[in-house]
Design a protein around this motif. Sequence first.
Motif, short mmCIF file in Angstrom:
data_model
loop_
_atom_site.label_atom_id
_atom_site.label_comp_id
_atom_site.label_asym_id
_atom_site.label_seq_id
_atom_site.Cartn_x
_atom_site.Cartn_y
_atom_site.Cartn_z
N GLN A 1 0.50 -10.06 -12.48
CA GLN A 1 -0.34 -9.44 -11.55
C GLN A 1 -1.62 -9.00 -11.87
O GLN A 1 -1.73 -8.03 -12.71
N TYR A 2 -2.71 -9.48 -10.98
CA TYR A 2 -4.06 -9.15 -11.42
C TYR A 2 -4.75 -8.49 -10.33
O TYR A 2 -5.87 -7.87 -10.71
N HIS A 3 -4.38 -8.39 -8.99
CA HIS A 3 -5.12 -7.74 -8.04
C HIS A 3 -4.19 -7.30 -6.93
O HIS A 3 -3.07 -7.72 -6.84
N GLN A 4 -4.44 -6.13 -6.46
CA GLN A 4 -4.03 -5.46 -5.32
C GLN A 4 -5.21 -5.12 -4.34
O GLN A 4 -6.21 -4.74 -4.64
N GLU A 5 -4.85 -5.41 -2.88
CA GLU A 5 -5.74 -5.02 -2.16
C GLU A 5 -5.27 -4.19 -0.82
O GLU A 5 -3.98 -4.15 -0.47
N VAL A 6 -5.85 -3.44 -0.11
CA VAL A 6 -5.64 -2.52 1.12
C VAL A 6 -6.81 -3.13 1.96
O VAL A 6 -7.93 -2.99 1.66
N ALA B 1 6.92 -6.76 -11.53
CA ALA B 1 6.90 -6.78 -12.73
C ALA B 1 8.05 -6.85 -13.61
O ALA B 1 8.32 -7.78 -14.64
N THR C 1 2.89 4.14 -1.43
CA THR C 1 3.90 3.82 -2.23
C THR C 1 4.94 2.59 -2.14
O THR C 1 5.28 1.97 -3.09
N LEU D 1 1.13 -2.66 -12.55
CA LEU D 1 2.70 -2.57 -12.75
C LEU D 1 3.47 -2.08 -11.96
O LEU D 1 4.54 -1.97 -12.27
N GLN E 1 -9.83 -1.58 -0.15
CA GLN E 1 -9.63 -0.95 -1.21
C GLN E 1 -9.01 -1.98 -2.46
O GLN E 1 -8.28 -2.74 -1.93
N ILE F 1 -1.85 8.29 4.15
CA ILE F 1 -0.55 8.42 3.46
C ILE F 1 -0.77 7.66 2.07
O ILE F 1 -1.94 7.10 1.82
N VAL F 2 -0.15 8.03 1.14
CA VAL F 2 0.01 7.41 -0.20
C VAL F 2 0.60 6.08 -0.17
O VAL F 2 1.55 5.80 0.58
N LEU G 1 -3.76 3.75 5.35
CA LEU G 1 -4.01 3.57 3.90
C LEU G 1 -5.53 3.83 3.81
O LEU G 1 -6.03 4.39 2.73
N GLN H 1 3.39 0.49 -4.92
CA GLN H 1 3.93 0.69 -6.24
C GLN H 1 5.28 0.22 -6.36
O GLN H 1 5.43 -0.46 -7.47
N ALA I 1 4.99 -3.56 -6.85
CA ALA I 1 4.53 -3.85 -8.07
C ALA I 1 5.61 -3.63 -9.05
O ALA I 1 5.72 -4.63 -10.10
N GLU I 2 6.15 -2.91 -9.13
CA GLU I 2 7.20 -2.52 -10.21
C GLU I 2 8.38 -3.60 -10.09
O GLU I 2 8.59 -4.12 -10.99
#
Lengths: 415, 415
Positions: free
Chosen positions: B36-41, B30, B20, A14, A39, B17-18, B12, B23, B26-27
Amino acid sequence: MVAELISVGTELLLGNIVNTNTQFLAEQCALLGLSQYHQEVVGDNHDRLAEVIRTALGRADVVILTGGLGPTEDDLTKEVCAEVMGFPLVEDAHTRKRIEQYFQNSIYKVIPDNNWKQAIVPEGAIILDNDNGTAPGLILEKDGKAAVLLPGPPGELYPLFFQQVRPYLEKKQPSVIRSAMVKVCGMGESQVEDSLLDLIDRQENPTIATYAKTGEVHIRVTAKAASEEEAKRLLKPVVKEIKSRLGDFVYSVKEKETLEEAVVRLLQKYELTVTTAESCTGGLVAGRLVNVPGASEVFREGFITYSNKAKRKYLDVSKATLKKYGAVSEQTAREMATGGVFATDCDACVAVTGIAGPDGGSEEKPVGLVYIATYMKDKVRVEQFQFKGNRAKIREQAVVKALDLLRRSILDNYR
Amino acid sequence: MVAELISVGTELLLGNIVNTNTQFLAEQCALLGLSQYHQEVVGDNHDRLAEVIRTALGRADVVILTGGLGPTEDDLTKEVCAEVMGFPLVEDAHTRKRIEQYFQNSIYKVIPDNNWKQAIVPEGAIILDNDNGTAPGLILEKDGKAAVLLPGPPGELYPLFFQQVRPYLEKKQPSVIRSAMVKVCGMGESQVEDSLLDLIDRQENPTIATYAKTGEVHIRVTAKAASEEEAKRLLKPVVKEIKSRLGDFVYSVKEKETLEEAVVRLLQKYELTVTTAESCTGGLVAGRLVNVPGASEVFREGFITYSNKAKRKYLDVSKATLKKYGAVSEQTAREMATGGVFATDCDACVAVTGIAGPDGGSEEKPVGLVYIATYMKDKVRVEQFQFKGNRAKIREQAVVKALDLLRRSILDNYR
C-alpha cells in the motif's frame, strides 16, 4: 481559500494507527472557513511524496503536511518539500540552540547525532518553535502558495497548531469565522433536526450543522463576518433560539464542556453530593464523574453491585423484589437508587441495572433492556431504555443516559 | 499486488468523523500481504471523484472505495466508478428483491423511492449481498485491475469485508499470509525491542513488528507461504521463542483477547473471585472487568472510595495511616486491598490510589503518582508508578497497570 492535508507515515498506510491528526486539522480548517477537497496519506518515499506534494500545491492554496520531520534517515518531509518548492537547506542557529536546550532538560546525557538534522531548515522558511519536541514546524511560502510542515505526535502538533498555525491562517483569511456549540442529550438527531427544520432550511449565515454522538447530538452554529464582534453578534440570536426550542435537552453551550462536566457543575451549583449504584455499567458512570477535576467535592463514594447479593448487602434491595421482579426491573432500579442514598450521606443517587448481553436476554427481557433510576429529595424517578448494539455499545449508551437522567432530575428538583 | 484505499465523504473532509474505515481496511490489506502506497479522501463531487479513481487505478491493482453508495443524489461512487471504468448501469433483479425484503422486515411501511437507485449496478459487476443495509458491495474488474466498492457504515462494511472481500483478495494473491499476535503488558516498547533485537534484525519470513498501545505492546509475527499449514509452521517457533523470552509479560497470544479477558480467564481458571477498591480510577478498573461477558462469575461487587471517609468506612483503612502517610501512599493502597477482601467474601482485591491531577500534586507527591496493590492468599503486593500525561491519560495507564498487577499476582500465587 483552499486547504489540503497530507499525512506522511508508513504506520498510517499499514493501518497500525488511526489518522486522528487529519480529523483534528480538517475540523480546525473547517472552523477557519477554509475549503477542503482532498486528503492524502503517503509513505516515507522520496518520489511518491514529491508527487503528492506537487499535486496538492497545484490545486490548494495551503498544504498542511504532518509527520516525517523526525531525526532518522526515513524522515523526508522537509527535504522533499524544500526540493519541490525550490528552497535550499541551511542550518538554523536558533533551532540548533533550542535542540541543545531541549536535551539539557531531558534524561539524555549526550545528544544523539542525528538530531542535528532537525536544525537544518529551508532557507527563508518561517520557523515555528516547538516547545514539546526537537522538530520545529515550518512554513514555506512561494507564488502565493504555502506549505505548512508539522510534527506528527499530537502532543507537539496540537500546541503548534493553536499557538502558531491558526493565527497564521487567520491572517490569510479575508473574513473571520466564529462558531458556537449547542450540546444536546435526550433527543435523537432526527428529532433535533425536526425541531430546527425551518432554521436549517433557511440557513445562510450563520450555518447550522448537527452531529450525532453516542447518546448525544451536537449542533454547531458557524458565522462568517468582517470582525470577531460582528460574528459573535450573528451567532447570539441563533444560539438563543435553538436553546429556547430544545429547552432542558440542551446540557451545555460551551465548546469543550462534556456531559459529566455539566452534571458536576450542577451538583456544585446546588451543593449536592451524589453516589452511584451500578450493575451492568460496572463502574463506568462513576468513572465518567471522576473524569472531572474536582469531582471529589460532589462525588465521594460509589457502589458496583454486580451480583444480587451485593445489591442486597450494600443497597438493601429486598429479597422479595429481586425474586418477584428480577434484578433487571423498574422496582430493583428504584430500590438501588433509594438504598444508595440511605447507605451514604449523599443527597442523590443514580442507579443502573440492565442486560448488556450477549447472554442473559429473554423474550420478555431482551438484551439491551436497561433501567436507570435517580433518588433525590425523597423522590425516585425511573426510566426504561431498550438499547441496540453490542455489549460495549449498550453499556456506553446506558452511561450517557444515566448521567443525563441525573442532570434532568437535578434541574427538576432544585431549579 | 498493490492496493489503494479511497474514502468518499464530506464528513471526513470536514473532520466531523475520524477515518476508522481506512485504518481497518489498511490493516486488513497489510495482513493479506498487499502493498500500500497511497490513501485518499475525496468528497461527493463528480469530477474530483473521477480524477481520484482514475489516478488510483493507474497505479494500483486493487482500489477499495468506501462510502457514497447511499440512496441520495449526493451518493456518486458507483456511478462515477462505472463511468471511469466504462461499465453501463443496469437494474439488478436480485438486488431489487433483496431491497424489498429488507424493507419488509423494517419499521418503514413504504419503501422510500430513492432506495431503488441501490438496485442499479454496473453491468457485469460482482455483487456482494449486504445483510445489514440496502446498498450491495460491488467489484468491477477490467484490464487486470479491480475496484471494490463498499458501504461506509462500519456495521455494513466489516461483515462484507470479512465474508466476501477478504476471500476474493486471498484468491488473487499468489501466496498465503498468516499472522500471530503476542500481547505484552509490563514492558515498554523499547524494552520489548531490546529483548527481541536479534530476531528483529535477522527477520525475513516471518517478519516481526511491535506496536505500542496504552500500557501495552503488541507484537505481530507475519509469515508468507504457499499454504496455510506452511505459514502456520513458520509462525510457531517464532511465537514460541518470543513467549519464552518475555515470560509472564506476555498476557495473551490470541488475536482478539483483551487484557481484561485474560484476567477474567485466569480468575475463572483458578476459580477465584475478585473485588475492586478504586480511588483515582473511580470505577474504571471494575468497568474494564465488566467488559467481559460472563464476568459475573468472578466479579460481583466493587468499591469506589474517592474520599478518605469512604476508604475508612468501606475498606477499614485506618485513620492513623491516612493521617501519617496520606491517601496516596503505599500504606493506604495496602490497607485498601486488604480491606476489600475482608469487607467481602472475595479471594482477591485490586486497589488503586493516586493523584490524577491537574491539581493535588506536590513536590513530594507529584501528579501522576499512583500506588496499586493486590491482596491474595494473605499476601499484599504493592507497586508504585509515576505516570505522565493529563488526567485522562494517567487514569487510563493506572487501569491497565492495575489489571496487569492482578494478572501477575494470580500467576505468582496460584500457578
